[in-house]
Write a protein that holds these residues in place. Structure first.
Motif, mmCIF file in Angstrom:
data_model
loop_
_atom_site.group_PDB
_atom_site.id
_atom_site.type_symbol
_atom_site.label_atom_id
_atom_site.label_comp_id
_atom_site.label_asym_id
_atom_site.label_seq_id
_atom_site.Cartn_x
_atom_site.Cartn_y
_atom_site.Cartn_z
ATOM 1 N N ASP A 27 19.818 -59.014 -99.317
ATOM 2 C CA ASP A 27 18.729 -59.909 -99.712
ATOM 3 C C ASP A 27 17.870 -60.249 -98.499
ATOM 4 N N HIS A 28 16.663 -59.701 -98.436
ATOM 5 C CA HIS A 28 15.780 -59.931 -97.293
ATOM 6 C C HIS A 28 14.833 -61.109 -97.497
ATOM 7 N N HIS A 29 14.758 -61.649 -98.701
ATOM 8 C CA HIS A 29 13.863 -62.774 -98.973
ATOM 9 C C HIS A 29 14.610 -64.102 -99.064
ATOM 10 N N ARG A 30 15.897 -64.092 -98.745
ATOM 11 C CA ARG A 30 16.648 -65.347 -98.858
ATOM 12 C C ARG A 30 16.143 -66.385 -97.861
ATOM 13 N N GLY A 31 15.800 -65.928 -96.665
ATOM 14 C CA GLY A 31 15.248 -66.853 -95.672
ATOM 15 C C GLY A 31 13.945 -67.470 -96.134
ATOM 16 N N ALA A 61 31.798 -75.883 -87.359
ATOM 17 C CA ALA A 61 30.994 -76.239 -86.194
ATOM 18 C C ALA A 61 30.083 -75.098 -85.753
ATOM 19 N N LEU A 62 30.617 -73.895 -85.692
ATOM 20 C CA LEU A 62 29.824 -72.751 -85.252
ATOM 21 C C LEU A 62 28.751 -72.393 -86.276
ATOM 22 N N THR A 63 29.065 -72.564 -87.550
ATOM 23 C CA THR A 63 28.059 -72.342 -88.592
ATOM 24 C C THR A 63 26.933 -73.363 -88.463
ATOM 25 N N ALA A 64 27.286 -74.621 -88.291
ATOM 26 C CA ALA A 64 26.273 -75.676 -88.164
ATOM 27 C C ALA A 64 25.392 -75.441 -86.943
ATOM 28 N N GLU A 65 25.981 -75.026 -85.838
ATOM 29 C CA GLU A 65 25.192 -74.746 -84.630
ATOM 30 C C GLU A 65 24.274 -73.549 -84.847
ATOM 31 N N PHE A 66 24.768 -72.533 -85.534
ATOM 32 C CA PHE A 66 23.945 -71.358 -85.835
ATOM 33 C C PHE A 66 22.720 -71.759 -86.662
ATOM 34 N N LEU A 67 22.896 -72.725 -87.551
ATOM 35 C CA LEU A 67 21.829 -73.158 -88.444
ATOM 36 C C LEU A 67 20.894 -74.197 -87.821
ATOM 37 N N GLY A 68 21.098 -74.514 -86.551
ATOM 38 C CA GLY A 68 20.166 -75.388 -85.849
ATOM 39 C C GLY A 68 20.514 -76.858 -85.874
ATOM 40 N N THR A 90 17.096 -70.048 -94.799
ATOM 41 C CA THR A 90 18.164 -69.436 -94.007
ATOM 42 C C THR A 90 18.458 -68.053 -94.558
ATOM 43 N N GLY A 91 18.532 -67.070 -93.672
ATOM 44 C CA GLY A 91 18.787 -65.700 -94.097
ATOM 45 C C GLY A 91 20.195 -65.509 -94.639
ATOM 46 N N GLU A 92 20.429 -64.349 -95.213
ATOM 47 C CA GLU A 92 21.731 -64.035 -95.787
ATOM 48 C C GLU A 92 22.818 -64.031 -94.716
ATOM 49 N N VAL A 93 23.997 -64.496 -95.097
ATOM 50 C CA VAL A 93 25.177 -64.525 -94.227
ATOM 51 C C VAL A 93 26.164 -63.480 -94.724
ATOM 52 N N ILE A 94 26.805 -62.782 -93.800
ATOM 53 C CA ILE A 94 27.773 -61.751 -94.169
ATOM 54 C C ILE A 94 29.177 -62.360 -94.243
ATOM 55 N N TYR A 95 29.801 -62.243 -95.406
ATOM 56 C CA TYR A 95 31.206 -62.636 -95.568
ATOM 57 C C TYR A 95 32.049 -61.419 -95.208
ATOM 58 N N GLY A 96 32.753 -61.492 -94.085
ATOM 59 C CA GLY A 96 33.415 -60.315 -93.540
ATOM 60 C C GLY A 96 34.702 -59.905 -94.238
ATOM 61 N N ALA A 97 35.394 -60.854 -94.854
ATOM 62 C CA ALA A 97 36.682 -60.533 -95.485
ATOM 63 C C ALA A 97 36.488 -59.526 -96.608
ATOM 64 N N GLY A 98 37.321 -58.496 -96.623
ATOM 65 C CA GLY A 98 37.270 -57.495 -97.680
ATOM 66 C C GLY A 98 36.271 -56.379 -97.450
ATOM 67 N N LYS A 99 35.469 -56.494 -96.398
ATOM 68 C CA LYS A 99 34.503 -55.439 -96.081
ATOM 69 C C LYS A 99 35.028 -54.591 -94.928
ATOM 70 N N MET A 152 19.639 -55.733 -92.195
ATOM 71 C CA MET A 152 19.066 -57.043 -91.869
ATOM 72 C C MET A 152 18.132 -56.954 -90.669
ATOM 73 N N LEU A 153 18.619 -56.328 -89.604
ATOM 74 C CA LEU A 153 17.815 -56.232 -88.382
ATOM 75 C C LEU A 153 16.546 -55.426 -88.617
ATOM 76 N N LYS A 154 16.673 -54.376 -89.390
ATOM 77 C CA LYS A 154 15.542 -53.501 -89.689
ATOM 78 C C LYS A 154 14.430 -54.247 -90.437
ATOM 79 N N HIS A 155 14.826 -55.242 -91.240
ATOM 80 C CA HIS A 155 13.853 -55.992 -92.035
ATOM 81 C C HIS A 155 13.520 -57.351 -91.420
ATOM 82 N N GLY A 156 13.787 -57.504 -90.148
ATOM 83 C CA GLY A 156 13.288 -58.679 -89.435
ATOM 84 C C GLY A 156 14.206 -59.873 -89.361
ATOM 85 N N GLN A 157 15.450 -59.771 -89.850
ATOM 86 C CA GLN A 157 16.391 -60.883 -89.689
ATOM 87 C C GLN A 157 17.078 -60.701 -88.343
ATOM 88 N N HIS A 158 16.581 -61.393 -87.338
ATOM 89 C CA HIS A 158 17.024 -61.162 -85.965
ATOM 90 C C HIS A 158 18.296 -61.912 -85.597
#
Length: 257
Positions: free
Chosen positions: A41-45, A138-145, A50-59, A71-77
């Motif tokens: 999802d590139h329009h979530r931001g 805490a790390l999620t909250a810091e990532f989100l500003g 806030t842009g899409e977050v990757i849930y790593g478990a199971g991937k 994500m990077l290719k479509h401007g989510q830096h």
């Protein structure tokens, strides 16, 4: 595209720096990419700030790398990955520069958003065993500003430890209270604070805690007003909600007439 990028495009159109046609082309880009095993999802931001977050478990690491690439290719830096195992992090780090925290499974690409909330997010835990969930929050909250204050191991078994931090509690914009066992911390904090309290039950505890179910039910039945509850061990969900609360004033300031 995030909301700040949309505002930048509109300002450039207003200033004559780019044409209306070029602006339309940027806005009409496909809102998601279908890469087979995921629809990124590139329009979530743009929709949610806030842009899409990757849930790593199971991937698999290959799937995670593919999603990151899209994500990077479509401007989510800036990219946040949750529940990333040590082995998967090692594989992903061979392709991308990640800031990985193995204690809670959080990985960040591109750094955190500058802290621009209306106040501070206080994160408290009942005990040391709750810290992995707290660090995810805490790390999620810091990532989100957000500016984050950590108050760890301040549970009700030694309530004087919590009372030593009344200034931080009473000056917070939002508090995340994380506890296992009987989950009493949320009610105590809720009875002290004049801000929203987000309770996170953890799976810490002996047999009758039922993997966090006892703490969940205790928090849901809290007699303190202003306490909301997320799922067991869901530090990410609590931090996301806390960030939304902490940015409400900023959102109103940036609303166009």
């Amino acid at each position: 595209m995030e909301q700040s990028e949309l505002l930048s495009v509109l300002e450039k159109v207003a200033n004559g720096d780019i044409s209306v046609e070029n602006a339309m082309l940027r806005l009409k880009q496909q809102p998601f990419s279908d890469i087979g095993y995921a629809k990124v999802d590139h329009h979530r931001g743009l929709r949610q700030g806030t842009g899409e977050v990757i849930y790593g478990a199971g991937k698999t690491p290959e799937q995670i790398c593919g999603i990151i690439s899209s994500m990077l290719k479509h401007g989510q830096h800036r990219v946040l990955i949750t529940r990333l195992t040590v082995d998967a992090a090692a594989a992903v780090s061979e392709k991308y520069s990640i800031d990985y925290h193995p204690d809670c499974g959080i990985a960040v690409i591109g750094g955190n958003r500058p802290a621009d909330g209306i106040g501070r997010v206080v994160i408290s835990t009942g005990g040391t065993s709750d810290i992995p969930v707290a660090e995810e929050a805490a790390l999620t909250a810091e990532f989100l500003g957000n500016e984050v204050v950590r108050l760890y191991d301040v549970g009700v078994a030694g309530i004087h430890r919590l009372m030593a931090h009344l200034e931080e509690i009473m000056s917070a914009t939002v508090i995340i209270a994380i506890a296992g066992m009987e989950g009493a911390l949320a009610s105590v904090v809720g009875g002290l604070a004049d801000c929203p309290v987000i309770a996170v039950p953890t799976s810490v505890g002996y047999g009758a805690s039922f993997g966090g179910l006892s703490a969940l039910l205790s928090m849901l039945n809290s007699c303190a007003s202003g306490v909301s509850v997320v799922n067991i061990d869901n530090g990410f969900g609590a931090a996301y909600q806390a960030s939304m609360i902490n940015h409400i004033g900023r959102k109103n300031e940036n609303t166009l007439p």
